[in-house]
Design a protein around this motif. Structure first.
Motif, PDB file in Angstrom:
ATOM      1  N   UNK A  54     -20.946 -12.084 116.939  1.00 30.96           N
ATOM      2  CA  UNK A  54     -22.382 -11.976 116.684  1.00 30.96           C
ATOM      3  C   UNK A  54     -23.180 -13.109 117.319  1.00 30.96           C
ATOM      4  N   UNK A  55     -22.507 -13.966 118.052  1.00 27.52           N
ATOM      5  CA  UNK A  55     -23.152 -15.101 118.720  1.00 27.52           C
ATOM      6  C   UNK A  55     -23.113 -14.880 120.225  1.00 27.52           C
ATOM      7  N   UNK A  56     -24.243 -14.987 120.853  1.00 28.02           N
ATOM      8  CA  UNK A  56     -24.301 -14.811 122.302  1.00 28.02           C
ATOM      9  C   UNK A  56     -23.448 -15.871 122.996  1.00 28.02           C
ATOM     10  N   UNK A  57     -23.468 -17.084 122.509  1.00 22.14           N
ATOM     11  CA  UNK A  57     -22.719 -18.181 123.112  1.00 22.14           C
ATOM     12  C   UNK A  57     -21.209 -18.034 122.911  1.00 22.14           C
ATOM     13  N   UNK A  58     -20.798 -17.521 121.765  1.00 19.90           N
ATOM     14  CA  UNK A  58     -19.382 -17.515 121.395  1.00 19.90           C
ATOM     15  C   UNK A  58     -18.707 -16.152 121.451  1.00 19.90           C
TER      16      UNK A  58
END
Length: 114
Positions: A54-58
């Protein structure tokens, strides 16, 4: 299951570091996890996969876990010993006057960006 709360905290910390360093994507996060931290590795990994998606970075990142051994110090004889194997009583002098010096930590060791 407190593992989800731990994962949320770790992700928040990494996203803040990512913003400060203008990271676009993280490929691997390495955690140091103490042997007596009370965290269940498999639960932590399951929570990681769910929350990181749910994280763009992760999104798609891998969680690597390095176990830190639990070590206890005896206040009477000054010896250190393996906590899990011997518990709260010093195996050298039988003293109950001991305390944990390491093994309950949860630390972010390394973040690999791609």
């Amino acid at each position: 299951m407190h593992e989800l709360g731990i994962v949320f905290h770790i992700i928040d910390s990494i996203e803040e570091v990512g913003r400060q360093n203008k990271l676009r994507r993280v490929s691997t996060v390495t955690l140091e996890l103490g042997e007596v931290s009370g965290v269940v590795h498999t639960y932590l990994e399951d929570c990681w996969h769910w929350a990181a998606a749910r994280s763009q970075l992760l999104n798609g990142s891998r969680l690597a876990i390095e176990a830190l051994p639990a070590v206890t110090l005896c206040e009477d004889c000054g010896s250190t010993y393996a906590t899990v194997e011997h518990g709260k009583t010093c195996p050298f002098c039988q003293s109950p006057r001991t305390h944990l010096v390491s093994g309950n930590e949860i630390n972010i060791k390394e973040i690999e960006a791609c």
